[in-house]
Design an enzyme around this catalytic site. Structure first.
Site, short mmCIF file in Angstrom:
data_model
loop_
_atom_site.label_atom_id
_atom_site.label_comp_id
_atom_site.label_asym_id
_atom_site.label_seq_id
_atom_site.Cartn_x
_atom_site.Cartn_y
_atom_site.Cartn_z
N ASP A 8 -1.10 -4.00 -3.24
CA ASP A 8 -1.86 -2.75 -3.00
C ASP A 8 -3.34 -2.97 -3.22
O ASP A 8 -3.75 -3.91 -3.90
CB ASP A 8 -1.35 -1.61 -3.89
N GLU A 55 -6.33 -10.37 -1.79
CA GLU A 55 -7.17 -10.14 -0.60
C GLU A 55 -8.64 -10.02 -1.01
O GLU A 55 -9.36 -9.13 -0.55
CB GLU A 55 -6.73 -8.86 0.13
N GLU A 95 0.80 -1.24 0.00
CA GLU A 95 0.00 0.00 0.00
C GLU A 95 0.83 1.28 0.00
O GLU A 95 0.58 2.19 0.79
CB GLU A 95 -0.97 -0.03 1.19
#
Ligand code: 9MR
Length: 501
Positions: free
Chosen positions: A342, A412, A287
């Protein structure tokens, strides 16, 4: 006054209590049952009259048995904002079921909670209280409290369903996250049935591994247990995460530039060496790119797209922290696959910023290694999305990432039914049929796209097994509900064509 009983355990009520509503009773003298706010049979608990102003429900007949208690009620406080909580009293322990924190006074709030418990103490009841700062002197109202009891183990996974890892064995690895809950019992059974790779959701992060005080010992125990359990069951482990602006002890980013660089290098070397040969790929940096980028931001170069606010690594090392971390990781273990990870890459501008960053870092590294090696081996698109997802943006963004010629993984994935990141209570899982269908359709669209591009996708990892334990439980984003029952989302992932026009 209402004396009628609706629920089964009514006959178990403590007959010394005077009244009850749906089997709930309030403690002597401190309550009355009134018509209030246009509602009848509201329990008013008068905080001035007792230090034990609670609304209780006896579960004595379940003592020593495993049960799931599901509770709902509408509640309202008088006076000032504060807490209302549902707890168990088994005579020895007082586990919290759920709390409504800092509830505004003068308005009704919906409360719901769930707990799975096998109480062993001398007593057994649930109670609703406003316990705070060692006092319970606030008056509050409780309307229509209900209890539902599920006897026995509530987890009922269907292990006869075709494992997702088999459905996708010729396409990509199938992953999910784990915490200690998933190391045993039915949670582990379901994990092992469907998935061939895991990402510890929290336990390999710096605030779990590194000492909280500089110089103290590293904390390997839980992470070790997790990694070893997976490996002995032939489940691969992906590491998450080495360098992130969150969940990192503050000492790691404090000091001069040289000191912080040394700390970063030492941390990366320590962790990679510790898990060498057991964890095959790592999110090295997480991120690092900002949200809300315009095309002129991107035209000004990727270093201007790096997250600057609340990013202590950036404060200490500037945009260089990203490349420094990857170089440290490569040096510590040359055989490990190094990922940049990210979220929000469904936004094509953010995906473009990630693309130019990785390309720049890899091009320079390739020059140094006579064209033999990239520094960043893989890019992870987190994919925390919701039911309003535009699949065309995902396609465009993935194509940008594929153009890098490195591994691309979905790292994710979850599809929330609400359009924000409300983490919820961890106990929700009521989903409307419309939302369950909309969610299944988004999962189907995504997997159709992944299948079309399977040769360029290494792994698809979900960020959560079941809605009850998800970080976004209020949005019910998972393939399984809290009882581990497969939702439509699961069948959409298993067979996307069945859910698409
Ligand atoms: O799932 C993780 C949750 O349990 C933690 O409370 C949270 C705290 O930062 O981190 C969650 O995982 C995040 C992941 O590490 C990075 N991408 C976003 C994930 C969801 O917040």
């Amino acid at each position: 006054m209402l004396f009628s009983c609706f629920l089964q355990s009514c006959s178990e009520l403590d007959k010394t209590k005077k009244d009850n509503i749906n089997g709930f009773y309030a403690d002597d003298g401190a309550y009355e049952i009134i018509n209030y706010d246009g509602r009848s049979d509201v329990i008013k608990v008068d905080g001035a009259k007792t230090s034990w102003a609670v609304v209780m429900y006896s579960l004595a007949k379940y003592k020593g048995k495993m049960i799931t208690i599901e509770l709902t009620a509408e509640v309202k406080r008088e006076g000032s904002a504060g807490n209302l909580l549902w707890q168990i009293n088994d005579g020895q322990n007082y586990p919290l079921i759920t709390s409504l924190n800092n509830a505004v006074a003068g308005v009704w709030h919906q409360m719901k909670g769930r707990i799975v418990i096998t109480p062993s103490g001398n007593d057994f009841f649930v109670y609703l209280t406003n316990w705070e700062n060692n006092a319970e002197n606030t008056t509050y109202y409780v309307y229509n409290p209900t209890v539902n009891i599920i006897e026995g183990n509530p987890l009922i996974p269907d292990l006869s369903l075709l494992p997702l890892k088999s459905v996708y064995e010729n396409h990509f690895l199938m992953g999910n996250i784990i915490d200690t809950t998933y190391l045993s019992g039915k949670y582990f059974d379901l994990l092992k049935h469907h998935f061939n790779i895991v990402t510890p959701g929290n336990n390999l992060k710096p605030d779990f591994l590194a000492p909280s005080t500089k110089g103290d010992a590293y904390q390997w125990t839980t992470a070790e247990e997790m990694v070893n359990k997976m490996i002995s069951n032939n489940i691969a482990v992906h590491g998450h995460v080495l360098v992130w602006h969150e969940q990192t002890p503050s000492w790691m980013t404090v000091g001069t530039r040289t000191e912080v660089e040394t700390t970063m290098k030492n941390y990366i070397a320590e962790v990679l060496t510790h898990f060498q040969g057991r964890v095959n790929s790592w999110d090295v940096v997480n991120e690092a790119i900002k949200d809300g980028l315009s095309s002129s931001d991107i035209a000004s170069g990727w270093k201007n797209c790096v997250r600057t606010s609340a990013n202590p690594w950036y404060d200490a090392l500037g945009a260089d922290y990203i490349e420094l971390a990857f170089r440290a990781a490569r040096e510590a273990d040359p055989n490990i696959n190094l990922y940049y990870n990210d979220y929000g890459l469904e936004n094509t501008n953010k995906a473009e910023a990630v693309r130019i960053m990785i390309k720049d870092i890899n091009d320079r590294y390739k020059n140094e290694t006579s064209g033999t090696r990239n520094l960043i081996d893989g890019v992870g698109s987190q994919a925390h999305v919701n039911i309003s997802l535009n699949i065309n943006n995902v396609r465009e963004s993935l194509n940008k990432l594929f153009s890098l010629g490195i591994e691309v993984s979905i790292t994710e994935l979850d599809v929330s039914t609400i359009n924000n990141y409300d983490p919820g209570s961890g106990r929700d899982s009521v989903i409307s049929e419309a939302n369950e269908n909309a969610q299944a359709k988004v999962y189907a669209e995504l997997f159709k796209l992944y299948i079309e591009n399977a040769s360029q996708i290494t792994r698809v990892t979900f960020w959560g097994m079941d809605d009850g334990n998800s970080w976004l439980s209020v949005g019910n984003p998972c393939l399984f509900d809290w009882r581990l029952t497969a939702k439509r989302a699961f069948f959409a992932v298993s067979n996307p064509d069945n859910f698409l026009p």
